[in-house]
Design a protein around this motif. Sequence first.
Motif, PDB file in Angstrom:
ATOM      1  N   GLY A   1       0.818  -1.211   0.000  1.00 48.57           N
ATOM      2  CA  GLY A   1       0.000   0.000   0.000  1.00 48.57           C
ATOM      3  C   GLY A   1       0.847   1.253   0.000  1.00 48.57           C
ATOM      4  N   GLU A   2       1.960   1.207   0.743  1.00 44.52           N
ATOM      5  CA  GLU A   2       2.850   2.364   0.777  1.00 44.52           C
ATOM      6  C   GLU A   2       3.502   2.599  -0.587  1.00 44.52           C
ATOM      7  OE1 GLU A   2       6.704   4.133   3.249  1.00 44.52           O
ATOM      8  OE2 GLU A   2       5.814   2.227   3.846  1.00 44.52           O
ATOM      9  N   MET A   3       3.880   1.504  -1.268  1.00 47.04           N
ATOM     10  CA  MET A   3       4.454   1.633  -2.614  1.00 47.04           C
ATOM     11  C   MET A   3       3.449   2.263  -3.572  1.00 47.04           C
ATOM     12  SD  MET A   3       7.600   0.632  -3.330  1.00 47.04           S
ATOM     13  CE  MET A   3       7.537   0.012  -4.996  1.00 47.04           C
ATOM     14  N   LEU A   4       2.187   1.827  -3.473  1.00 49.30           N
ATOM     15  CA  LEU A   4       1.142   2.392  -4.327  1.00 49.30           C
ATOM     16  C   LEU A   4       0.958   3.871  -4.023  1.00 49.30           C
ATOM     17  CD1 LEU A   4      -1.095   2.021  -6.431  1.00 49.30           C
ATOM     18  CD2 LEU A   4      -2.647   1.368  -4.552  1.00 49.30           C
ATOM     19  N   ALA A   5       0.938   4.215  -2.720  1.00 52.99           N
ATOM     20  CA  ALA A   5       0.798   5.622  -2.331  1.00 52.99           C
ATOM     21  C   ALA A   5       1.973   6.450  -2.839  1.00 52.99           C
ATOM     22  CB  ALA A   5       0.699   5.729  -0.803  1.00 52.99           C
ATOM     23  N   ALA A   6       3.184   5.874  -2.789  1.00 56.10           N
ATOM     24  CA  ALA A   6       4.374   6.591  -3.270  1.00 56.10           C
ATOM     25  C   ALA A   6       4.273   6.886  -4.758  1.00 56.10           C
ATOM     26  CB  ALA A   6       5.626   5.763  -2.976  1.00 56.10           C
ATOM     27  N   ARG A   7       3.805   5.894  -5.515  1.00 58.89           N
ATOM     28  CA  ARG A   7       3.716   6.079  -6.974  1.00 58.89           C
ATOM     29  C   ARG A   7       2.587   7.060  -7.343  1.00 58.89           C
ATOM     30  NH1 ARG A   7       5.658   0.097  -7.671  1.00 58.89           N
ATOM     31  NH2 ARG A   7       7.726   0.525  -8.548  1.00 58.89           N
ATOM     32  N   ILE A   8       1.468   6.973  -6.618  1.00 61.06           N
ATOM     33  CA  ILE A   8       0.381   7.926  -6.871  1.00 61.06           C
ATOM     34  C   ILE A   8       0.829   9.344  -6.506  1.00 61.06           C
ATOM     35  CG2 ILE A   8      -1.929   8.637  -6.145  1.00 61.06           C
ATOM     36  CD1 ILE A   8      -2.610   5.655  -5.808  1.00 61.06           C
ATOM     37  N   SER A   9       1.546   9.470  -5.384  1.00 59.89           N
ATOM     38  CA  SER A   9       2.060  10.778  -4.966  1.00 59.89           C
ATOM     39  C   SER A   9       3.017  11.341  -6.015  1.00 59.89           C
ATOM     40  CB  SER A   9       2.788  10.668  -3.627  1.00 59.89           C
ATOM     41  OG  SER A   9       1.952  10.171  -2.627  1.00 59.89           O
ATOM     42  N   MET A  10       3.874  10.469  -6.558  1.00 62.22           N
ATOM     43  CA  MET A  10       4.811  10.895  -7.598  1.00 62.22           C
ATOM     44  C   MET A  10       4.062  11.391  -8.834  1.00 62.22           C
ATOM     45  SD  MET A  10       8.145  10.965  -8.518  1.00 62.22           S
ATOM     46  CE  MET A  10       9.108   9.666  -7.766  1.00 62.22           C
ATOM     47  N   ALA A  11       3.044  10.655  -9.243  1.00 59.31           N
ATOM     48  CA  ALA A  11       2.261  11.058 -10.411  1.00 59.31           C
ATOM     49  C   ALA A  11       1.579  12.412 -10.178  1.00 59.31           C
ATOM     50  CB  ALA A  11       1.220   9.992 -10.741  1.00 59.31           C
ATOM     51  N   GLY A  12       1.012  12.585  -8.982  1.00 59.73           N
ATOM     52  CA  GLY A  12       0.370  13.859  -8.665  1.00 59.73           C
ATOM     53  C   GLY A  12       1.366  15.006  -8.639  1.00 59.73           C
ATOM     54  N   ALA A  13       2.557  14.756  -8.092  1.00 60.35           N
ATOM     55  CA  ALA A  13       3.592  15.792  -8.049  1.00 60.35           C
ATOM     56  C   ALA A  13       4.033  16.184  -9.452  1.00 60.35           C
ATOM     57  CB  ALA A  13       4.793  15.298  -7.238  1.00 60.35           C
ATOM     58  N   ILE A  14       4.110  15.194 -10.357  1.00 61.68           N
ATOM     59  CA  ILE A  14       4.504  15.487 -11.745  1.00 61.68           C
ATOM     60  C   ILE A  14       3.463  16.378 -12.412  1.00 61.68           C
ATOM     61  CG2 ILE A  14       4.812  14.447 -14.035  1.00 61.68           C
ATOM     62  CD1 ILE A  14       6.143  12.063 -12.596  1.00 61.68           C
TER      63      ILE A  14
END
Length: 588
Positions: A437-450
């Motif tokens: 779940g943390e990995m998924l949150a990290a990738r979603i956060s990265m996409a949002g930051a981009i």
Amino acid sequence: MSQFAINLIFVGASFALYIGIAIWARAGSTKEFYVAGGGVNPVTNGMATAADWMSAASFISMAGLIAAGGYANSTFLMGWTGGYVLLAMLLAPYLRKFGKFTVPDFIGDRFYSRGARLTAVVCLIIMSVTYVIGQMTGAGVAFSRFLEVSSSTGIWIAAGVVFVYAVFGGMKGITYTQVAQYVVLIIAYTIPAVFISLQLTNNPIPMFGMFSTHVESGQPLLVKLDEIVRELGFQDYTADVSNKLNMVLFTLSLMIGTAGLPHVIIRFFTVPKVADARWSAGWTLVFIALLYLTAPAVASMARLNLLTTIYPAGPTADAINYAERPDWIKNWEQTGLIRWEDKNNDGRIQLYNDTPAFAAKAEERGWAGNELTVNNDILVLANPEIANLPGWVVGLIAAGGIAAALSTAAGLLLAISSAISHDLIKNIINPQISEKGEMLAARISMAGAILLATYLGLNPPGFAAQVVALAFGIAAATLFPALMMGIFSKRVSSQGAIAGMLAGLLVTLLYIFTYLGWFFIPGTNMLPNTADNWILGISPLSFGAVGAMINFVVAFAVSSVTAAPPKEIQDLVESVRYPKGAGAAVDH
């Protein structure tokens, strides 16, 4: 083969390399996503850190700023280099000894407070988002010229490439991609500089060529440049600055801001042990020096080449006819980053300092205003074309400029993603979240930051190095003091750290927004951004140093009237200060 085809080959090949590395080094765990597994070789890490640190501002804007302002803008060079030395000596090994994933990790645990962690997350995000604007803007500048697309389209392309290798590769993919990007950007920066130095001075080493004799005039190159800019109403290129206080504060702001950059600090968590962190710092300085010793030479030679292009017979003779302008001006006009307006209808290009002090001389020459506007960000990228270098050199510098922007953008986006997924979600909102779940949150956060970075890159408040300077000011006023006090003072309490960070952040942002507009929205500034309106002559770009002083004062004052940190925290500070050995970075 056309220049466009050459550019496409160089840029396309570099993109294929980056994406291939990301697929090969795809992160499979949070440890690989945040700290590349913690086993990166110091030399490799040094090269990756250099690429992470040498952003679009270093590659694209710094030489342009020095070219435009001469000695006065050497503060960028001095501040960034000095700041890295501070980071390497005062922070990196101690933070590595602590052995966590992120900067808010250290602040949250050292100041035994979720509030301190949350404050650090907020400061990190504000700083990183401000910084990443400059990277996206720089990428747009490079793309718009070399791939013959609009700057906006270029920013979207850059966002897409970063998305692929940062979202899937995490720190592991970013690390090895940045090694490749460093190789690309340093070759791209130095090869044109060598060619141009040979052309102008017969000296193949640019940093020595800058102090050599200008072949065409027989004068020292800087003396010749001073003569030309003086004749056109500009301040001497080598002239001293009038406001020493502002220069000192600006240099200091860049120094301590550099030392507080979370996306650079996090790189020292990727090596196996403390000794490797120290070696990484040393290797990084070597790799950085290759570009930073070359930048002043590139700046002076670019300025001289530009002016002699416009005034081939000298600044007192006629300028070139617009119809006879060289191809490089035509190429860059298509991007909108060079603009010409024939104000006196003579068909020639007048380039000079259109100020009241020069008005009489300009009128005597029949000039009705400066007619050529050149964006500072293009000088390094246009240098090979100005000097008529081969097409492959132009393609190489295209790939280098884009690599510089993408490497730092990826590091910043990872810092934002880690702060949201690890520090905010994992450590504050939902401590029971699974690793998946943390990995998924990290990738979603990265996409949002981009996506956020892309939007801000499309609507930037200034050119790349100016925006980056603001980010350094915010880092200087918030994170650097907290890290320093966390490492070197056992008495600073959680309340003091939180109060200090908030005071530094709010005062610095208020000062910046007063002159640059609220949240950088044009037209919302309360005072014009001119020297006569600045308090004590301190520019918004220099205020980070003042914000840092306020942070220290508030933190120590509040700590003096609150309870001392618990004994286990004081013991922790004591152990961190003696960085002998450390285990791998761990997820607490």
